[in-house]
Design a protein around this motif. Structure first.
Motif: not given
Length: 121
Positions: A26-36
């Motif tokens: 989402x806009x403005x969102x900070x997330x930790x995601x998988x490297x891919x």
């Protein structure tokens, strides 16, 4: 895992490297995601965030002597005018590459700032 931030005003659809996984940020969102998902996120304007942001987004050193040389080439191109300039008046990167050689975005921006300062803008 990579932490990213979506500074855009749009919900972004991120696709994995293999193309078989999809997620949204989402806009403005900070997330930790998988490297891919990292490459897809960066290509759409996301920025590295969290502990690894300096590793994923290293600062590029700018050589002042190269900036001065690039500024001279830019000045010549600007005087020529025509369709070799961007909307902001900066010579296009492809033209600079032909006349100057390989250069970084940071060098190009610093050189253009220098040219503008010399022209009194």
């Amino acid at each position: 895992m990579k932490t990213i931030n979506n500074p855009t005003e749009q919900r972004l659809r991120l696709v994995s490297l293999a193309g078989d996984l999809v997620t949204f940020i989402q806009p403005g969102e900070t997330r930790t995601l998988r490297d891919e998902y990292f490459l897809s996120a960066m290509n759409q304007g996301c920025l590295p965030a969290g502990e690894d942001k300096d590793i994923d987004n290293p600062v590029t050193e700018i050589a002042e002597d190269r900036v001065a040389e690039l500024a001279e080439v830019m000045h010549t191109i600007i005087l020529e005018g025509g369709d070799v300039l961007t909307g902001s008046g900066c010579p296009k990167a492809s033209i600079l590459k032909e006349r100057f050689g390989e250069h970084t975005k940071e060098e190009r921006e610093a050189a253009f700032d220098k040219v503008q300062a010399e022209q009194g803008e």
